[in-house]
Write a protein that holds these residues in place. Structure first.
Motif, mmCIF file in Angstrom:
data_model
loop_
_atom_site.group_PDB
_atom_site.id
_atom_site.type_symbol
_atom_site.label_atom_id
_atom_site.label_comp_id
_atom_site.label_asym_id
_atom_site.label_seq_id
_atom_site.Cartn_x
_atom_site.Cartn_y
_atom_site.Cartn_z
ATOM 1 N N HIS A 7 -57.984 -23.944 49.186
ATOM 2 C CA HIS A 7 -57.952 -25.004 48.142
ATOM 3 C C HIS A 7 -59.443 -25.194 48.555
ATOM 4 N N HIS A 9 -63.458 -25.712 45.827
ATOM 5 C CA HIS A 9 -63.968 -25.188 44.229
ATOM 6 C C HIS A 9 -65.227 -24.472 44.529
ATOM 7 N N HIS A 40 -60.926 -27.495 39.606
ATOM 8 C CA HIS A 40 -60.426 -29.338 38.964
ATOM 9 C C HIS A 40 -60.048 -28.582 37.461
ATOM 10 N N GLU A 80 -56.418 -26.900 40.153
ATOM 11 C CA GLU A 80 -56.269 -28.351 40.823
ATOM 12 C C GLU A 80 -56.437 -29.684 39.977
ATOM 13 N N ASP A 224 -60.724 -27.843 50.671
ATOM 14 C CA ASP A 224 -61.592 -29.184 50.246
ATOM 15 C C ASP A 224 -62.968 -29.137 49.798
HETATM 16 ZN ZN LIG Z 1 -59.528 -30.425 45.030
#
Ligand SMILES: [Zn+2]
Ligand SMILES: [Zn+2]
Length: 264
Positions: A7, A9, A40, A80, A224
């Motif tokens: 996870h 970004h 995202h 995501e 994340d």
């Molecule tokens: Zn995330």
């Protein structure tokens, strides 16, 4: 030790400035063997993330990094999704032609309000109930691989109502987890909570343990992270937690197929 971060970004997400290349370099320095980027994405024009990602650029950069770092780091292309149970047809249409390895599903908005806004003027347990009900709806119909940060609302509720009591929501969580298991959807240990004021993972260890008790097997671990510095942060803590809950394996994905990997 096959360390993985499932996870992450980069600047392909509306809320990150991270360069993919820099994330990969840092991942290699930290001994990470595999990373899955999970940018995202939403098809809902009212969602804050709408319209940010350019899939051609995203996949091109993934390919460039795969070439540059081959032999050093396995790089997977994930995404995501915000509320993938809503606007299902639009999601299908956009995602079908893409070669995604992995799809995370998240509730980031309820009735087109960001969670922080949704919380305002609501009693704590009612807010949590509404949130978990939305997660239940998601897991019933969405085409995803993993339910991301199942108890995300606590990140925003911590300063007002605090963290929910697991036993107050055990029934609803059971429904969510059983439906996930039935539909071959896994859950993640989202480590980001350890870096902030929450001081716990999302979901909390109670939920991970409960998932295992209910027969859940598919588990991923993700930081994340939205910056190169925090790639793979606290992976060892997350692995220890998974083991404590009875897991010997976690999963990686390829073309949306789960593959078990021994826990580090
Ligand atoms: Zn995330
Ligand atoms: Zn984000």
């Amino acid at each position: 030790m096959y360390l993985m971060d499932y996870h992450h970004h980069t600047n392909h997400s509306f809320d990150s400035k991270a360069s993919m290349e820099e994330v990969c370099e840092n991942a290699i320095k930290k001994g990470i063997k595999e990373i899955c980027f999970t940018e995202h994405f939403s098809v809902n024009p009212l969602a804050p993330t709408y319209g940010h990602i350019d899939f051609d650029k995203y996949f091109n950069e993934i390919t460039q990094c795969q070439e540059k770092f081959h032999n050093q780091l396995i790089i997977k292309a994930g995404i995501e999704l915000c509320e993938p149970h809503l606007l299902k047809e639009q999601y299908d249409e956009v995602l079908k032609p893409l070669n995604l390895d992995f799809i995370l599903g998240s509730v980031h908005n309820i009735e087109n309000q960001k969670l922080r806004k949704y919380l305002e003027n609501k009693e704590g347990n009612k807010a949590y109930m509404g949130y978990f009900e939305e997660v239940y709806k998601l897991v019933c119909t969405a085409d995803i691989d993993i339910l991301a940060h199942i108890d995300l609302l606590k990140r925003y509720a911590i300063t007002t109502y605090g963290i929910y009591n697991f036993h107050d929501f055990k029934e609803l969580l059971e429904a969510i987890l059983k439906k996930a298991i039935e539909r071959n959807i896994g859950i993640e240990i989202n480590i980001s909570g350890l870096r902030g004021s929450l001081k716990q993972t999302l979901p909390s260890i109670d939920v991970i343990r409960f998932y295992k008790e209910l027969g859940g097997e598919i588990l991923t671990i993700g930081s994340d992270s939205h910056s190169p510095q925090s790639v793979g942060a606290d992976l060892h803590e997350a692995a220890a937690m998974a083991k404590e809950c009875g897991f010997n394996h976690i999963f990686k994905y390829e073309n949306r197929k789960p593959i078990a990997v021994e826990l580090w």
